[in-house]
Design a protein around this motif. Sequence first.
Motif, mmCIF file in Angstrom:
data_model
loop_
_atom_site.group_PDB
_atom_site.id
_atom_site.type_symbol
_atom_site.label_atom_id
_atom_site.label_comp_id
_atom_site.label_asym_id
_atom_site.label_seq_id
_atom_site.Cartn_x
_atom_site.Cartn_y
_atom_site.Cartn_z
ATOM 1 N N CYS A 141 0.832 -1.206 0.000
ATOM 2 C CA CYS A 141 0.000 0.000 0.000
ATOM 3 C C CYS A 141 0.868 1.257 0.000
ATOM 4 C CB CYS A 141 -0.922 0.000 1.213
ATOM 5 S SG CYS A 141 -2.002 1.452 1.251
ATOM 6 N N GLY A 185 -0.630 4.292 0.420
ATOM 7 C CA GLY A 185 -1.393 5.331 1.104
ATOM 8 C C GLY A 185 -0.624 5.938 2.266
ATOM 9 N N SER A 186 -1.080 7.100 2.715
ATOM 10 C CA SER A 186 -0.284 7.852 3.692
ATOM 11 C C SER A 186 -0.206 7.154 5.048
ATOM 12 C CB SER A 186 -0.831 9.265 3.840
ATOM 13 O OG SER A 186 -2.194 9.218 4.161
ATOM 14 N N SER A 187 -1.274 6.506 5.504
ATOM 15 C CA SER A 187 -1.205 5.832 6.802
ATOM 16 C C SER A 187 -0.228 4.668 6.758
ATOM 17 C CB SER A 187 -2.581 5.304 7.220
ATOM 18 O OG SER A 187 -3.474 6.360 7.390
ATOM 19 N N CYS A 188 -0.286 3.890 5.697
ATOM 20 C CA CYS A 188 0.639 2.761 5.586
ATOM 21 C C CYS A 188 2.076 3.251 5.454
ATOM 22 C CB CYS A 188 0.258 1.868 4.417
ATOM 23 S SG CYS A 188 -1.219 0.876 4.743
ATOM 24 N N CYS A 203 -4.761 3.502 -1.541
ATOM 25 C CA CYS A 203 -5.120 3.025 -0.219
ATOM 26 C C CYS A 203 -6.235 1.980 -0.307
ATOM 27 C CB CYS A 203 -5.551 4.225 0.626
ATOM 28 S SG CYS A 203 -6.539 3.872 2.098
ATOM 29 N N TYR A 204 -6.118 0.925 0.467
ATOM 30 C CA TYR A 204 -7.088 -0.164 0.448
ATOM 31 C C TYR A 204 -8.243 0.012 1.429
ATOM 32 C CZ TYR A 204 -3.910 -2.715 -2.557
ATOM 33 O OH TYR A 204 -3.125 -3.098 -3.613
ATOM 34 N N GLY A 205 -8.152 1.020 2.270
ATOM 35 C CA GLY A 205 -9.249 1.286 3.189
ATOM 36 C C GLY A 205 -9.139 0.589 4.527
ATOM 37 N N PHE A 206 -8.017 -0.061 4.789
ATOM 38 C CA PHE A 206 -7.797 -0.688 6.109
ATOM 39 C C PHE A 206 -6.613 -0.002 6.783
ATOM 40 C CE2 PHE A 206 -8.726 -4.303 3.104
ATOM 41 C CZ PHE A 206 -10.091 -4.289 3.310
ATOM 42 N N CYS A 207 -6.641 1.314 6.750
ATOM 43 C CA CYS A 207 -5.465 2.104 7.120
ATOM 44 C C CYS A 207 -4.967 1.772 8.522
ATOM 45 C CB CYS A 207 -5.790 3.578 7.017
ATOM 46 S SG CYS A 207 -6.570 4.006 5.452
ATOM 47 N N ASN A 237 -0.208 -2.429 4.831
ATOM 48 C CA ASN A 237 -0.969 -3.499 4.205
ATOM 49 C C ASN A 237 -0.336 -3.959 2.895
ATOM 50 O OD1 ASN A 237 -3.233 -3.695 6.056
ATOM 51 N ND2 ASN A 237 -3.730 -1.616 5.403
HETATM 52 S S1 FES Z 1 -3.131 3.899 3.747
HETATM 53 FE FE1 FES Z 1 -2.851 1.766 3.400
HETATM 54 S S2 FES Z 1 -4.852 0.974 3.592
HETATM 55 FE FE2 FES Z 1 -5.118 3.108 3.793
#
Ligand code: FES
Length: 121
Positions: free
Chosen positions: A9, A11-14, A46-50, A55
């Motif tokens: 992933c 995305g910013s959280s990951c 992002c996959y939505g399981f931040c 992930n």
């Molecule tokens: S940032 Fe990785 S699942 Fe949302």
Amino acid sequence: MKRYRLSVCKGSSCKAGGADAVYAEARDSLSGQGLVPRCELYRGGCYGFCHMGPNVVVREDTGRKRDPLSPEDYQLMGWDGEVYYSEMTPEKMRRVVSEHIAKDAPVKELFGQPDSDCGED
Ligand code: FES
């Protein structure tokens, strides 16, 4: 011989949780073990399981064309052979490459549980 697509992933959280190091480990492990021809590596999300990140999604490569607009980069598809790994670290990534990619043996104890977040925290 099975072939795979492995997505870390982006995305910013990951990323904040260390996804870039997980990606770097995947790249190094795949090349170190001579598995680059067996596994396409890319960044989805992002996959939505931040809250479960970093992930990683592994799918069997069935020759299906990758549509740039496909939701496969943003959600689990429920396809045969699709595996979702949560809370990944470089050490866990090394294991996924050595077992899942190299030996076609998904690492069950590292499987994520995308439906289990209701009521947690
Ligand atoms: S940032 Fe990785 S699942 Fe949302």
